[in-house]
Motif scaffolding. Structure first.
Motif, short mmCIF file in Angstrom:
data_model
loop_
_atom_site.label_atom_id
_atom_site.label_comp_id
_atom_site.label_asym_id
_atom_site.label_seq_id
_atom_site.Cartn_x
_atom_site.Cartn_y
_atom_site.Cartn_z
N THR A 133 14.96 -8.12 19.66
CA THR A 133 15.78 -8.41 18.47
C THR A 133 17.09 -7.62 18.47
N ASP A 134 16.98 -6.30 18.56
CA ASP A 134 18.19 -5.47 18.51
C ASP A 134 19.13 -5.77 19.66
N LYS A 135 18.57 -5.95 20.86
CA LYS A 135 19.40 -6.18 22.05
C LYS A 135 20.17 -7.50 21.92
N ILE A 136 19.50 -8.54 21.48
CA ILE A 136 20.15 -9.86 21.38
C ILE A 136 21.19 -9.87 20.28
N ILE A 137 20.84 -9.29 19.12
CA ILE A 137 21.78 -9.26 18.00
C ILE A 137 23.03 -8.45 18.36
N HIS A 138 22.84 -7.32 19.02
CA HIS A 138 23.99 -6.48 19.41
C HIS A 138 24.90 -7.18 20.41
N SER A 139 24.31 -7.99 21.29
CA SER A 139 25.08 -8.60 22.38
C SER A 139 25.69 -9.95 22.01
N TYR A 140 25.56 -10.37 20.76
CA TYR A 140 25.98 -11.72 20.36
C TYR A 140 27.44 -11.99 20.68
N ARG A 141 28.32 -11.08 20.33
CA ARG A 141 29.75 -11.30 20.57
C ARG A 141 30.20 -10.87 21.96
N ASP A 142 29.36 -10.11 22.66
CA ASP A 142 29.77 -9.57 23.97
C ASP A 142 29.60 -10.59 25.09
N ASP A 143 28.67 -11.51 24.94
CA ASP A 143 28.35 -12.47 26.01
C ASP A 143 28.48 -13.89 25.47
N PRO A 144 29.51 -14.64 25.89
CA PRO A 144 29.71 -16.01 25.40
C PRO A 144 28.53 -16.93 25.68
N ASP A 145 27.88 -16.78 26.85
CA ASP A 145 26.73 -17.63 27.18
C ASP A 145 25.56 -17.36 26.24
N LEU A 146 25.29 -16.08 25.99
CA LEU A 146 24.21 -15.71 25.07
C LEU A 146 24.54 -16.18 23.66
N GLN A 147 25.79 -16.06 23.27
CA GLN A 147 26.22 -16.52 21.94
C GLN A 147 25.98 -18.02 21.77
N ASN A 148 26.33 -18.80 22.78
CA ASN A 148 26.10 -20.24 22.72
C ASN A 148 24.62 -20.58 22.65
N LEU A 149 23.80 -19.82 23.39
CA LEU A 149 22.35 -20.05 23.38
C LEU A 149 21.76 -19.74 22.01
N ILE A 150 22.19 -18.61 21.40
CA ILE A 150 21.69 -18.25 20.07
C ILE A 150 22.12 -19.28 19.03
N ASP A 151 23.38 -19.70 19.09
CA ASP A 151 23.86 -20.72 18.15
C ASP A 151 23.08 -22.02 18.29
N PHE A 152 22.81 -22.40 19.53
CA PHE A 152 22.04 -23.62 19.77
C PHE A 152 20.63 -23.50 19.19
N ALA A 153 19.98 -22.35 19.43
CA ALA A 153 18.61 -22.15 18.94
C ALA A 153 18.57 -22.14 17.41
N GLN A 154 19.53 -21.47 16.77
CA GLN A 154 19.55 -21.39 15.32
C GLN A 154 19.79 -22.76 14.69
N GLN A 155 20.62 -23.56 15.33
CA GLN A 155 20.89 -24.90 14.80
C GLN A 155 19.71 -25.84 15.00
N GLU A 156 19.11 -25.78 16.20
CA GLU A 156 18.02 -26.70 16.52
C GLU A 156 16.74 -26.38 15.75
N PHE A 157 16.43 -25.08 15.60
CA PHE A 157 15.18 -24.69 14.94
C PHE A 157 15.38 -24.32 13.47
N LYS A 158 16.62 -24.41 13.00
CA LYS A 158 16.93 -24.18 11.59
C LYS A 158 16.45 -22.80 11.15
N CYS A 159 16.94 -21.79 11.86
CA CYS A 159 16.56 -20.41 11.59
C CYS A 159 17.79 -19.52 11.66
N CYS A 160 17.61 -18.26 11.30
CA CYS A 160 18.73 -17.32 11.32
C CYS A 160 18.20 -15.94 11.63
N GLY A 161 18.72 -15.30 12.65
CA GLY A 161 18.18 -14.02 13.10
C GLY A 161 16.95 -14.25 13.96
#
Length: 292
Positions: A147-175
């Motif tokens: 949790t902490d590692k992914i949240i901290h790295s959200y803005r640092d890695d564009p690929d990870l950011q896109n993956l998180i955005d995709f997951a949050q949109q598809e599964f309708k979740c946040c965090g």
């Protein structure tokens, strides 16, 4: 009569061999051999494609940001492009061993290939058992370690950011964790003490209606300030549940489908291992025949 061979039998009596050895006979099945070759040739191409895409993404990230942090184990496994490169190399090497081992009838390569497949199978089974038998333990592990590692790295890695955005949109979740949207307070851009305009906010992918229907544009400011609201108030604008628990519940709802797909993959892997061991045994039998 030319096919008969003569040799001395008992008491010097000449005996005719009614079953001459046919030297062009082979114990190696062409069907098994070329089936293994074709299957692995397809995966070899897929591994090369995965490796190429991963390398392109990694180099593009390197040129655009000027640096790529690879200091810890988490930096490696959360770097999507690097994971693609590693996966591509593994698939490329293992499938190439299967291709060449089958085509050249090389038992060393076939043993390496079947051992790799068996190792992959055992790892998949271990993960599946942990996920289905101990789901709460798996949830806790993912929340504590990632949790902490992914949240901290959200803005640092564009690929990870896109993956998180995709997951949050598809599964309708946040965090990620049970804290839900409050997880984003751990990010330096969304923290309420941050000087950023995004302070006390969440990514737009958390929003229930991020895209304006009339214009078709994404409102990236839709999640601003929601961390200051209660769960009930924030729930009118964003999804409030964490993604790990949401994905677990989704998996429970589709348990039979997931189990069917997993079982099919496992059976295919076992079938390919069986083919590889069969071909290996046929080659060994052929070698012993000619050595005799």
């Amino acid at each position: 009569m030319s096919n008969y061979r003569h040799h001395s039998g008992y008491c010097g009596i000449e005996v005719r061999d009614m079953h001459p050895r046919i030297h062009n006979f082979t114990y190696v099945s062409s069907c098994v051999k070329y089936m293994i070759f074709m299957l692995n040739f397809i995966f070899w191409l897929f591994g090369g494609l995965l490796l190429g895409i991963g390398m392109y993404a990694f180099m593009d990230k390197w040129h655009s940001t000027g640096w790529v942090r690879l200091e810890t184990f988490y930096d490696v496994i959360l770097n999507i492009s690097l994971v693609m490169v590693i996966a591509g190399v593994v698939v490329f090497v293992v499938s190439f061993a299967g291709c060449l081992g089958a085509l050249r009838e090389n038992t060393c390569l076939l043993k390496f290939y079947s051992m790799c497949l068996l190792l992959f199978f055992l790892l998949e089974m271990a993960i599946a058992i942990m996920g289905f038998v101990f789901p709460q333990n798996m949830n806790s592990f993912l929340e504590d370690k990632f949790t902490d590692k992914i949240i901290h790295s959200y803005r640092d890695d564009p690929d990870l950011q896109n993956l998180i955005d995709f997951a949050q949109q598809e599964f309708k979740c946040c965090g990620l964790s049970n804290a839900g949207y409050q997880d984003w307070s751990k990010n330096e851009y969304f923290n309420c003490s941050s000087p950023s305009v995004e302070k006390c906010g969440v990514p737009y992918s958390c929003c229930i209606n991020a895209t304006d229907i009339s214009s078709g544009l994404v409102n990236i400011m839709c999640g601003y300030g929601v961390q200051e609201h209660s769960v009930a108030a924030a729930g009118k604008r964003i999804w409030t549940n964490g993604c790990i628990e949401t994905v677990r519940l989704w998996a429970e709802r589709h348990l039979y489908t997931i189990a069917g797909v997993a079982l099919s993959i496992a059976l295919i892997q076992l079938f390919v291992i069986y083919l590889a061991k069969t071909l290996e045994g046929q080659i060994e039998l052929q070698k012993s025949r000619w050595a005799a």
